[in-house]
Write an enzyme that holds these catalytic residues in place. Structure first.
Site, short mmCIF file in Angstrom:
data_model
loop_
_atom_site.label_atom_id
_atom_site.label_comp_id
_atom_site.label_asym_id
_atom_site.label_seq_id
_atom_site.Cartn_x
_atom_site.Cartn_y
_atom_site.Cartn_z
CD GLU A 57 -41.32 10.71 -36.36
OE1 GLU A 57 -41.19 10.79 -34.89
OE2 GLU A 57 -40.25 10.01 -36.80
CG ASP A 68 -43.30 10.13 -25.44
OD1 ASP A 68 -42.55 9.54 -26.43
OD2 ASP A 68 -44.33 10.54 -25.25
#
Length: 270
Positions: A57, A68
């Site tokens: 990824e 995040d």
């Protein structure tokens, strides 16, 4: 209950088929482009390929990374200060492909909109990319991306969480191709000491409605955790722990990736 069958046009389908034939889960490793700098980040991604990661990824750093965790957010800040661009992510995808790896891009939706949805899909296909993980895009708002991904044969990886309603889960799974990304909470990512018990139930909910592969992102940072999640998931997704390891240098990253690759090969059934 009707089971949704995955389209045979999935780019990542053969990866999961191969892993199933080996009686193991796929190892999916995340790193952001540009951390600690663009060339090192690309070298790190190739290290992941060589260390046993089945899918890479490739992250697009974004200035407002709402989902995040602190480790990835800090790495993203470093990358943005270094001037990383979306084209650097596409170049990283190309390098991974040339090294024999399979890459998907993970990005918030705004950078794709700015780049142009059709142009991004075209350039991702040209770079050898297999698909796109879109954490803040829901299928209801993804009409343009679904059309572009069909045209350019790219997989669509949407997120599901334990909080997903039955309707939302079916909608999300039906719109996905390649795999579905299962998270413990629809929120912040990061490495954890203990793995959540609600996620095996979420994987079972997906399996009840589709034969699509399910990748689980649960803050994995050890061989034991990779083995445990690999016992019920088709893919074990690791991000924050790899980013932390890269902060200590490429040898540490390689060591952790090899440890995790061993973990998915000794899956622990619950």
């Amino acid at each position: 209950m009707m089971v949704l069958e995955q389209s045979e046009t999935s780019r990542l389908g053969p990866v999961f088929d191969s892993c199933r034939a080996d009686n193991r889960a796929a190892l999916i490793g995340y790193l952001p482009t540009g951390y600690p700098d663009v060339p090192t980040s690309v070298d790190a991604m190739i290290e992941l390929v060589e260390s046993g990661c089945d899918i890479i990824e490739v992250g697009v750093p974004y200035s407002d990374p709402g989902m995040d965790g602190p480790t990835i957010a800090r790495a993203t800040e470093v990358a943005l200060r270094g001037g990383v661009r979306v084209r650097d992510t596409l170049a990283a995808v190309e390098a991974i492909s040339q090294a024999g790896g399979r890459a998907v891009v993970m990005t918030y939706w705004n950078p794709v909109l700015r780049y142009g949805v059709c142009a991004f899909a075209r350039d991702l296909e040209s770079a050898g990319g297999h698909g796109l993980v879109t954490p803040d895009l829901i299928p209801d708002e993804a009409r343009q991306w679904i059309a572009a991904s069909e045209k350019h044969r790219l997989d669509r990886i949407f997120l599901v969480a334990p909080s997903s309603t039955p309707h939302r889960l079916v909608t999300t799974v039906g719109a996905s191709r390649g795999f579905v990304y299962a998270v413990s909470v629809m929120g912040v990512t990061g490495a954890r000491d203990a793995v959540s018990q609600v996620v095996p139930e979420l994987v079972a909910r997906v399996k009840a409605v589709s034969d699509i592969a399910v990748g689980v992102g649960l803050g994995v940072r050890s061989r034991e955790q990779a083995a445990q999640i690999g016992g019920y998931a088709d893919g074990v997704i690791v991000g924050s722990a790899l980013v932390s390891a890269l902060g200590d240098g490429l040898p540490r990253l390689r060591a952790l990736a090899e440890e995790l690759a061993a973990g998915v090969r000794q899956r622990t059934f619950m």
